[in-house]
Design an enzyme around this catalytic site. Structure first.
Site, mmCIF file in Angstrom:
data_model
loop_
_atom_site.group_PDB
_atom_site.id
_atom_site.type_symbol
_atom_site.label_atom_id
_atom_site.label_comp_id
_atom_site.label_asym_id
_atom_site.label_seq_id
_atom_site.Cartn_x
_atom_site.Cartn_y
_atom_site.Cartn_z
ATOM 1 N N LYS A 75 0.813 -1.204 0.317
ATOM 2 C CA LYS A 75 0.139 -0.061 0.119
ATOM 3 C C LYS A 75 0.837 1.389 0.126
ATOM 4 O O LYS A 75 0.750 2.517 -0.417
ATOM 5 C CB LYS A 75 -0.660 0.310 1.124
ATOM 6 C CG LYS A 75 -2.168 -1.371 1.241
ATOM 7 C CD LYS A 75 -3.124 -1.102 1.600
ATOM 8 C CE LYS A 75 -2.349 -1.807 4.115
ATOM 9 N NZ LYS A 75 -1.407 -2.742 3.838
ATOM 10 N N THR A 76 1.442 1.255 0.839
ATOM 11 C CA THR A 76 2.739 2.038 1.330
ATOM 12 C C THR A 76 3.806 2.014 0.221
ATOM 13 O O THR A 76 3.707 3.301 -0.280
ATOM 14 C CB THR A 76 3.744 2.396 1.908
ATOM 15 O OG1 THR A 76 2.409 2.129 3.447
ATOM 16 C CG2 THR A 76 4.441 3.812 2.663
ATOM 17 N N ASP A 120 -1.581 6.297 6.448
ATOM 18 C CA ASP A 120 -0.737 5.426 6.641
ATOM 19 C C ASP A 120 -2.347 5.087 7.577
ATOM 20 O O ASP A 120 -2.553 6.288 9.311
ATOM 21 C CB ASP A 120 0.367 4.994 6.764
ATOM 22 C CG ASP A 120 0.187 2.763 7.127
ATOM 23 O OD1 ASP A 120 -0.259 2.611 6.237
ATOM 24 O OD2 ASP A 120 1.749 2.852 7.224
ATOM 25 N N THR A 169 -5.818 -1.713 7.218
ATOM 26 C CA THR A 169 -5.666 -2.750 7.114
ATOM 27 C C THR A 169 -7.033 -3.645 7.229
ATOM 28 O O THR A 169 -7.263 -4.694 7.551
ATOM 29 C CB THR A 169 -4.551 -3.392 7.884
ATOM 30 O OG1 THR A 169 -5.004 -2.568 9.635
ATOM 31 C CG2 THR A 169 -3.998 -3.411 7.894
ATOM 32 N N ARG A 228 6.887 -7.975 1.953
ATOM 33 C CA ARG A 228 7.791 -7.813 3.233
ATOM 34 C C ARG A 228 7.664 -9.040 3.557
ATOM 35 O O ARG A 228 9.487 -8.578 3.597
ATOM 36 C CB ARG A 228 6.692 -7.052 3.729
ATOM 37 C CG ARG A 228 7.449 -6.246 4.579
ATOM 38 C CD ARG A 228 6.622 -5.249 6.131
ATOM 39 N NE ARG A 228 6.406 -4.253 5.696
ATOM 40 C CZ ARG A 228 4.864 -3.640 5.853
ATOM 41 N NH1 ARG A 228 4.906 -3.748 7.312
ATOM 42 N NH2 ARG A 228 4.283 -2.723 5.299
#
Ligand code: ADE
Length: 354
Positions: A75-76, A120, A169, A228
């Protein structure tokens, strides 16, 4: 750090996605900078590319965008890519960091036309801050309130037309007025093994480590569908390969390194196994409420809901019912608990749990 503490830290990092500063820096160097470099999430990427190209053609800022999905799926990264592709600045913040209306206004009033404002964990934004966000998103204005009660006056301050990108999330926790103000909403899903293997090979090139196809696939299989995690596992396997092998990551090197880390062939780690076994042995397989589980495991329910459960749900190890969480037969089989061939009941826990 002594070995025991180090192992505990690795496990915590694996669970909470809480890397040290150094690792965070190294991780960000692995982030793709353009949509062309971005691997996976094909439909999301394709639709974003159309929105970006159209906005560029019209010489207009992009609409506000909401990304929803489990941690570590990009997302980031996508927010930074969008700013890069649009040729604009990105200002980043997060829901918990925006404590007061003033925190938000300070950032918004410094924004230039087309800039990206990335928030975020937007579901954690306090209600009073959220109320400033509505006119900012809709009318590109913030309303200052002077005095209180009958003397209260408002002054409307115009903002440049910016693009808000929110990441969450827990889209379900967003209020509907906030959710409705995003023109584009995209759900990010777990990556398949093939895309993860490509990401791992790309990262291996960047950090200068040799890996063969089978080695990349073995790490990909154990990466919980999450880039990640894949990149973090790659680094652990790289260390192992350099110390215990000749530096090349092969399938066997990856298997040995990740087994040592407590990551099994489907990517489950210590916390996942504790989660499943707690439901099986303490709650007879469920259903059990999340708060009870949280108390037994001594882990915050938000961490369980946002970090641990999504992959267990995706892989079918647990299901959510109106009464709570239940483990599935697949979990019993994977953990080798119970004997199905002899017809034992699912919650027959005569095999030793821990
Ligand atoms: N590194 C982390 N996520 C990635 C992605 N989706 N594509 C390429 N490299 C990545």
């Amino acid at each position: 750090m002594i070995k025991k503490e180090y192992d505990a830290k690795l496990r915590k990092d694996h669970l909470l996605n809480d890397n040290g500063e150094e690792e965070k820096k190294e991780m960000s160097s692995l982030r793709p900078l353009t949509l062309k470099e971005y691997i996976g999430q094909d439909r999301v990427v394709e639709t974003l590319k159309i929105a970006i190209d159209a906005a560029l053609k019209r010489k207009e800022p992009l609409e506000h965008i909401l990304f929803n999905g489990p941690p570590g799926l990009g997302k980031t990264t996508l927010a930074h890519i969008i700013a890069n592709e649009m040729g604009t600045k990105i200002i980043t913040s997060s829901g918990p960091a925006l404590e007061k209306g003033g925190d938000l206004i300070g950032l918004l009033t410094h924004m230039e036309r087309g800039d990206i404002f990335f928030i975020d964990e937007i579901h954690r934004i306090p209600k009073i801050v959220e109320e400033f966000l509505y006119p900012a998103m809709e009318d590109f204005a913030v309303d200052f309130i002077f005095d209180k009660g009958v003397h209260a006056r408002t002054h409307r301050y115009r903002l440049e037309q910016f693009t808000l990108i929110g990441a969450t999330t827990r889209a379900g926790l967003l209020s509907s007025p906030l959710r409705e103000r995003f023109g584009i909403t995209r759900d990010l899903d777990f990556y398949n093994e093939k895309d993860l293997a490509r990401i791992i090979k790309r990262s291996a090139r960047i950090i200068n480590v040799s890996i063969d196809d089978d080695g990349a696939h073995e790490i990909a299989k154990r990466a919980r569908g999450t880039p990640r995690v894949a990149n973090r596992l790659l680094k652990r396997v790289r260390d192992y390969a350099q110390v215990k092998a000749d530096g090349l990551i092969t399938k066997n090197v990856a298997i040995d390194a990740l087994n040592l880390e407590g990551i099994d062939e489907l990517g489950l780690g210590d916390i996942d196994r504790r989660f499943l076994k707690t439901i099986i042995f303490n709650y007879k397989g469920g259903p059990v409420g999340i708060e009870a589980l949280s108390a037994t495991l001594q882990l915050e329910s938000d961490v369980l809901i946002e970090v641990v459960e999504p992959y267990l749900l995706k892989t079918g190890f647990i299901i959510r019912t109106s009464q709570g969480r239940k483990v599935t037969e697949r979990a019993y089989r994977h953990l080798n608990i119970g004997n199905f061939d002899r017809g034992l009941k699912l919650w027959d826990t005569s095999t030793d749990p821990y």
